[in-house]
Enzyme design. Structure first.
Site, PDB file in Angstrom:
ATOM      1  N   TYR A 111       0.837  -1.201   0.000  1.00  0.00           N
ATOM      2  CA  TYR A 111       0.000   0.000   0.000  1.00  0.00           C
ATOM      3  C   TYR A 111       0.870   1.248   0.000  1.00  0.00           C
ATOM      4  CZ  TYR A 111      -4.557   2.254   0.590  1.00  0.00           C
ATOM      5  OH  TYR A 111      -5.718   2.975   0.392  1.00  0.00           O
ATOM      6  N   GLY A 136       0.170   1.052  -4.822  1.00  0.00           N
ATOM      7  CA  GLY A 136      -0.833   0.175  -4.228  1.00  0.00           C
ATOM      8  C   GLY A 136      -2.060   0.947  -3.781  1.00  0.00           C
ATOM      9  N   GLY A 139       1.179  -1.771  10.772  1.00  0.00           N
ATOM     10  CA  GLY A 139       2.181  -0.850  10.265  1.00  0.00           C
ATOM     11  C   GLY A 139       1.571   0.425   9.720  1.00  0.00           C
ATOM     12  N   SER A 165       1.320   1.410   6.648  1.00  0.00           N
ATOM     13  CA  SER A 165       0.468   1.158   5.486  1.00  0.00           C
ATOM     14  C   SER A 165      -0.899   0.641   5.908  1.00  0.00           C
ATOM     15  CB  SER A 165       1.142   0.157   4.542  1.00  0.00           C
ATOM     16  OG  SER A 165       2.313   0.703   3.984  1.00  0.00           O
ATOM     17  N   SER A 191       7.650  -2.597  -3.222  1.00  0.00           N
ATOM     18  CA  SER A 191       8.857  -2.069  -3.855  1.00  0.00           C
ATOM     19  C   SER A 191       9.649  -3.226  -4.451  1.00  0.00           C
ATOM     20  CB  SER A 191       9.717  -1.334  -2.827  1.00  0.00           C
ATOM     21  OG  SER A 191      10.236  -2.264  -1.884  1.00  0.00           O
ATOM     22  N   GLN A 193       9.553  -6.849  -3.004  1.00  0.00           N
ATOM     23  CA  GLN A 193       9.084  -8.016  -3.738  1.00  0.00           C
ATOM     24  C   GLN A 193      10.043  -9.184  -3.573  1.00  0.00           C
ATOM     25  OE1 GLN A 193       8.045  -7.293  -7.824  1.00  0.00           O
ATOM     26  NE2 GLN A 193       6.841  -5.469  -7.343  1.00  0.00           N
ATOM     27  N   HIS A 217       5.724  -3.144 -12.685  1.00  0.00           N
ATOM     28  CA  HIS A 217       7.121  -2.928 -13.050  1.00  0.00           C
ATOM     29  C   HIS A 217       7.722  -4.299 -13.332  1.00  0.00           C
ATOM     30  CE1 HIS A 217      10.911  -1.045 -13.471  1.00  0.00           C
ATOM     31  NE2 HIS A 217      11.346  -1.143 -12.240  1.00  0.00           N
ATOM     32  N   GLU A 270      17.403  31.064 -13.217  1.00  0.00           N
ATOM     33  CA  GLU A 270      17.848  30.753 -14.575  1.00  0.00           C
ATOM     34  C   GLU A 270      18.135  29.262 -14.772  1.00  0.00           C
ATOM     35  OE1 GLU A 270      17.854  32.590 -17.192  1.00  0.00           O
ATOM     36  OE2 GLU A 270      17.254  34.435 -16.176  1.00  0.00           O
ATOM     37  N   GLU A 286      12.740  28.865 -14.098  1.00  0.00           N
ATOM     38  CA  GLU A 286      12.233  29.138 -15.442  1.00  0.00           C
ATOM     39  C   GLU A 286      11.989  27.851 -16.213  1.00  0.00           C
ATOM     40  OE1 GLU A 286      13.153  31.936 -19.354  1.00  0.00           O
ATOM     41  OE2 GLU A 286      14.446  32.056 -17.584  1.00  0.00           O
TER      42      GLU A 286
END
Length: 415
Positions: free
Chosen positions: A105, A109, A131, A133, A166, A170, A191, A311, A315
């Site tokens: 999550y 997620g 946790g 998440s 992540s 994983q 991914h 600069e 910009e």
């Protein structure tokens, strides 16, 4: 630089659902946002849920006329799928017997699970109980014991196991997850890292499951905010294994369900190679390096911090990059002063020659697996968080970005 003419033609930015999402939308919209398709018929309204702590929003959607088509991309014909190919009723039919188990999550997620829930799919979330998440998922309306479960419980219940941890996560979680990836299920990623670099991650899918990918081209915050605005992010879709014979259709349908506006097909390898190259290159790594180099040269030659930052960064991000995103580099050039345009055209080849060898080395490191191994090693260290904070603090407390804090405070919207 004279850009008033171009700026007058630019639309005003929309407000997003949170400040974080708003910032992410502005950052990614130039390359990832997909405007609502042309209108046919009448406007309809669709209710979507944010979280219990947020108001219920009514998102304006249109009856569109566009759909899957083959388009010419600079001389190459490619097929593009759009969300109109998978209206909500079709999504319900395709996934009528499925439980989408979102594992993790984080930003992806969270966004993908909420968007699927708002699209009417049966979704459960699997994270570590207690946790951060878990608490965030509860705040977003996921119910412990029903739609908010442990990783094992969610994976057991799910028919589509959506591994959105992540990359390092994983790898760590695969031994726990693997027993639940059983015959007839679908294993989903956003991914290709874990599957493509399986020799390093140990993630090898069983031969009797579909393995698919839908990869949004932007942060999770952008995926969610664009969905809530009635728009959509662009995403790539890939198939690693098609056991059922339906993996391709289901992959595109799931890409729409998570909030995509249009989708194009790729492979797992190409997705991860381009993604890692882009992140380390012009999307993140190269930008910081180039910004820092120019800023330091200006400061060395007597320019003030405010002038050097304006600069170099201000910009670029506030005036010129939106013009590139709107109509391309040539249009941005043509809407600047003759002096600026001439200098850019003359110096672009110099920067091309200087940086292309770096990109060649970068791509080689991605393709041969050395970059992925470094990422796994660094992100798996027990002191990862402390080391990361030290690196980010170094950037945050550099003179250039400290000057940026003051410059940003002077923007009209921050007054």
């Amino acid at each position: 630089m004279h850009i008033a003419k171009a700026l007058r033609s630019m639309p005003m930015a929309r407000h997003s659902w949170t400040a974080v999402a708003a910032s992410a939308t502005r950052a990614y919209s130039a390359r990832a946002a997909v405007a609502a398709p042309p209108v046919v018929g009448t406007t309809t309204k669709r209710r979507v849920t944010t979280s219990p702590a947020s108001p219920r929003l009514v998102v304006q959607t249109k009856q569109p006329s566009r759909g899957v088509k083959t388009l010419d991309f600079a001389g190459t014909q490619e097929t593009v799928w759009e969300r109109t190919d998978f209206p909500r009723e079709k999504l319900a039919e395709i996934f009528k017997n499925d439980v989408m188990a979102v594992i993790g999550y984080g930003t992806q997620g969270m966004a993908q699970s909420l968007n699927m829930r708002d699209n009417g799919l049966n979704v459960v979330v699997g994270v570590r109980e207690g946790g951060a998440s878990w608490k965030q998922a509860q705040a977003d309306g996921w119910v412990p014991g029903k739609t908010l479960l442990s990783i094992e419980q969610a994976a057991e219940r799910g028919t589509v196991i959506m591994n959105l941890l992540s990359d390092a996560g994983q790898k760590e979680a695969w031994p726990t997850l693997k027993p639940y990836v059983t015959k007839g299920k679908t294993l989903y990623f956003s991914h290709g890292f874990g599957i493509v670099f399986h020799k390093q991650t140990g993630i090898v899918a069983p031969p009797d499951v579909d393995v698919i990918l839908a990869a949004p081209k932007g942060s999770g915050a952008t995926v969610r905010s664009l969905f809530l605005e009635g728009r959509g992010i662009n995403s790539s879709v890939a198939i690693w294994q098609d056991v059922s014979g339906k993996a391709r259709e289901r992959a595109f349908a799931l890409g729409v369900a998570i909030g995509s506006g249009y989708l194009y097909e790729t492979t797992f390898d190409r997705e991860v190679f381009s993604d890692l190259t882009g992140e380390r290159g012009v999307l993140m790594g190269a930008i910081q390096g180039i910004f820092q180099a120019q800023y330091e040269v200006l400061r060395k030659n007597g320019h003030s911090p405010s002038e050097a930052f304006n600069e170099t960064v201000e910009e670029a991000t506030q005036s010129l990059y939106p013009l590139i995103g709107a109509k391309g580099m040539d249009w941005m050039y043509d809407n600047c002063s003759t002096t600026a345009r001439r200098g850019a055209l003359d110096w672009a080849p110099e920067f091309y020659a200087a940086t292309k060898p770096v990109f060649e080395r970068l791509y080689a490191a991605v393709a041969n697996g050395s970059e992925s191994q470094r990422s796994i090693d660094e992100n798996s260290r027990p002191d990862y968080r402390e080391r990361l904070e030290k690196e980010l603090k170094e950037i945050r407390e550099s003179e250039m970005w400290r000057a940026g804090v003051t410059v940003r405070s002077l923007r009209p919207e921050n007054q």
